[in-house]
Write a protein that holds these residues in place. Sequence first.
Motif, PDB file in Angstrom:
ATOM      1  N   LEU A 258       1.145  -1.212   0.036  1.00 61.65           N
ATOM      2  CA  LEU A 258       0.082  -0.066  -0.016  1.00 61.65           C
ATOM      3  C   LEU A 258       0.664   1.361  -0.120  1.00 61.65           C
ATOM      4  CD1 LEU A 258      -2.939  -0.988   2.519  1.00 61.65           C
ATOM      5  CD2 LEU A 258      -2.988  -0.680  -0.016  1.00 61.65           C
ATOM      6  N   MET A 259       1.865   1.309   0.682  1.00 61.76           N
ATOM      7  CA  MET A 259       2.867   2.323   0.788  1.00 61.76           C
ATOM      8  C   MET A 259       2.960   3.035  -0.825  1.00 61.76           C
ATOM      9  SD  MET A 259       3.099   3.587   3.761  1.00 61.76           S
ATOM     10  CE  MET A 259       4.578   4.830   3.294  1.00 61.76           C
ATOM     11  N   PRO A 260       3.124   2.439  -1.759  1.00 62.79           N
ATOM     12  CA  PRO A 260       3.612   3.068  -2.989  1.00 62.79           C
ATOM     13  C   PRO A 260       2.298   3.866  -3.741  1.00 62.79           C
ATOM     14  CG  PRO A 260       4.296   0.696  -3.244  1.00 62.79           C
ATOM     15  CD  PRO A 260       3.961   1.051  -1.830  1.00 62.79           C
ATOM     16  N   LEU A 261       1.064   3.065  -3.290  1.00 63.55           N
ATOM     17  CA  LEU A 261      -0.172   3.838  -3.572  1.00 63.55           C
ATOM     18  C   LEU A 261      -0.355   5.161  -2.687  1.00 63.55           C
ATOM     19  CD1 LEU A 261      -2.381   0.779  -3.706  1.00 63.55           C
ATOM     20  CD2 LEU A 261      -1.214   1.756  -5.591  1.00 63.55           C
ATOM     21  N   PHE A 262       0.068   4.970  -1.603  1.00 67.04           N
ATOM     22  CA  PHE A 262       0.105   6.454  -0.744  1.00 67.04           C
ATOM     23  C   PHE A 262       0.895   7.399  -1.426  1.00 67.04           C
ATOM     24  CE2 PHE A 262      -1.332   3.483   2.779  1.00 67.04           C
ATOM     25  CZ  PHE A 262      -2.674   3.906   2.831  1.00 67.04           C
ATOM     26  N   VAL A 263       2.050   7.093  -1.637  1.00 71.01           N
ATOM     27  CA  VAL A 263       3.101   7.977  -2.327  1.00 71.01           C
ATOM     28  C   VAL A 263       2.525   8.381  -3.514  1.00 71.01           C
ATOM     29  CG1 VAL A 263       5.433   8.078  -3.220  1.00 71.01           C
ATOM     30  CG2 VAL A 263       5.167   6.865  -1.202  1.00 71.01           C
ATOM     31  N   ILE A 264       1.925   7.615  -4.544  1.00 67.03           N
ATOM     32  CA  ILE A 264       1.350   8.100  -5.659  1.00 67.03           C
ATOM     33  C   ILE A 264       0.218   9.322  -5.246  1.00 67.03           C
ATOM     34  CG2 ILE A 264       0.154   7.495  -7.540  1.00 67.03           C
ATOM     35  CD1 ILE A 264       1.629   4.804  -7.809  1.00 67.03           C
TER      36      ILE A 264
ATOM     37  N   LEU B   6     -10.572  16.419   0.991  1.00 68.59           N
ATOM     38  CA  LEU B   6      -9.512  17.040   0.612  1.00 68.59           C
ATOM     39  C   LEU B   6      -8.434  17.418   1.658  1.00 68.59           C
ATOM     40  CD1 LEU B   6      -8.262  17.968  -1.979  1.00 68.59           C
ATOM     41  CD2 LEU B   6      -8.730  20.387  -1.309  1.00 68.59           C
ATOM     42  N   VAL B   7      -8.896  17.882   2.922  1.00 73.57           N
ATOM     43  CA  VAL B   7      -7.922  17.801   4.035  1.00 73.57           C
ATOM     44  C   VAL B   7      -7.301  16.393   4.428  1.00 73.57           C
ATOM     45  CG1 VAL B   7      -7.795  18.603   6.508  1.00 73.57           C
ATOM     46  CG2 VAL B   7      -9.263  19.898   4.810  1.00 73.57           C
ATOM     47  N   ILE B   8      -8.269  15.461   4.477  1.00 72.94           N
ATOM     48  CA  ILE B   8      -7.675  14.194   4.853  1.00 72.94           C
ATOM     49  C   ILE B   8      -6.813  13.628   3.892  1.00 72.94           C
ATOM     50  CG2 ILE B   8      -8.470  11.886   5.182  1.00 72.94           C
ATOM     51  CD1 ILE B   8     -11.233  12.652   6.160  1.00 72.94           C
ATOM     52  N   LEU B   9      -7.010  14.013   2.529  1.00 78.31           N
ATOM     53  CA  LEU B   9      -6.128  13.415   1.486  1.00 78.31           C
ATOM     54  C   LEU B   9      -4.788  14.130   1.496  1.00 78.31           C
ATOM     55  CD1 LEU B   9      -8.311  13.051  -1.525  1.00 78.31           C
ATOM     56  CD2 LEU B   9      -7.173  11.415  -0.341  1.00 78.31           C
ATOM     57  N   VAL B  10      -4.732  15.413   2.088  1.00 79.94           N
ATOM     58  CA  VAL B  10      -3.391  16.114   2.147  1.00 79.94           C
ATOM     59  C   VAL B  10      -2.745  15.944   3.264  1.00 79.94           C
ATOM     60  CG1 VAL B  10      -2.573  18.397   2.225  1.00 79.94           C
ATOM     61  CG2 VAL B  10      -4.142  17.914   0.495  1.00 79.94           C
ATOM     62  N   THR B  11      -3.488  15.666   4.595  1.00 78.82           N
ATOM     63  CA  THR B  11      -2.758  15.552   5.665  1.00 78.82           C
ATOM     64  C   THR B  11      -2.602  14.077   6.174  1.00 78.82           C
ATOM     65  OG1 THR B  11      -4.933  15.547   6.969  1.00 78.82           O
ATOM     66  CG2 THR B  11      -3.678  17.667   6.644  1.00 78.82           C
TER      67      THR B  11
END
Length: 251
Positions: free
Chosen positions: A89-95, A122-127
Motif C-alpha cells: 500500500l505504501m507506493p499507492l499512498f506515495v502516488i 481534501l483535508v484528509i487526503l493532504v494531511t
Amino acid sequence: MMLRYLPTLVIGLLLLIGWELYCTLASVSPLVLPAPTGIFRALFLNRAEIGSHALATFLVAALGFSLSVTFACATSVALHFTPWAERGLMPLFVISQTVPLVALAPLMILWFGFGLLPKILLVILVTFFPMLLSLLSGYRQTPDAFADLLASMGASRWAIFRRATIPSARPSFLAGLRISATYAIVATIFAEYAGARQGLGIYILSAKNNFRADLVLSAVVVSAALTLALLGLIRVLDHLTAKGPQVRRDA
C-alpha cells in the motif's frame, strides 16, 4: 518563553517596517501592493465578515484534520502488524501525494458538490500521508533491547506494541501532527477557492475579483493565524501528554 521567540518577532517587525516604508516612499498603488497598515485597517473594518468566513474554514479544517489523524493512527497500526500490506500500500499512498492540489480541489467539488464532504476529504487526503509516515517511522524507533526484554517476560506482540512501541513513537507522532497541521488550513482554503458558499477561500476569490488586494492579504493573515492556532493546540497536547506520566509517578 518570550525570549525564545524574540528574534522571530524582531525580524518580523523589521520586515513590516521595511514593507511600510517601501510602499510609502515608492508611492506604490494599494491596488498592487497595500502597505501593512492598510491591510490591518481593512482587517479591522471587515473583521465581522472575515471572522465568520474564518470560523467556517477553521471548523472544516479541524474536523478534517481530526478525522485524518484518526485514520492515520488506525492505518499505521494495521500496517505495523501486517508488513506485507505496508509493502503493497505504501507506493499507492506515495502516488496519491503526487496529484497537484490545484487539480484535486475542483475534482472533489465536481464529484461531491459544494457541501462539507469534499472539503473534509481534501483535508484528509493532504494531511493523512505525513501523519502515517511519521507514525510508521516512529514505530521503528523502538529500542530492540526493550522489546526483547518484554518478549522474554512473556509479553504478547500487542503488549510490546502498547508498552514499548507507542511511547517510542510519541516524538514522531507530534512531529507528524505539526507538519500535517500546516497543510490543513491550506487544503481547506483550496477546496473553498474551487467552490464553496462560505470560508476564507471563497472570500479571497471575491476580494480578488473586486481588486481588493488589502482584503486578500487580510484573509491571508487570518489563515496564517488559524494555522498558528492549530499548532498551538498541538503544543498544548504535547505538554499535557508529557506531564501525564510524571503526575502518576508523583502520586
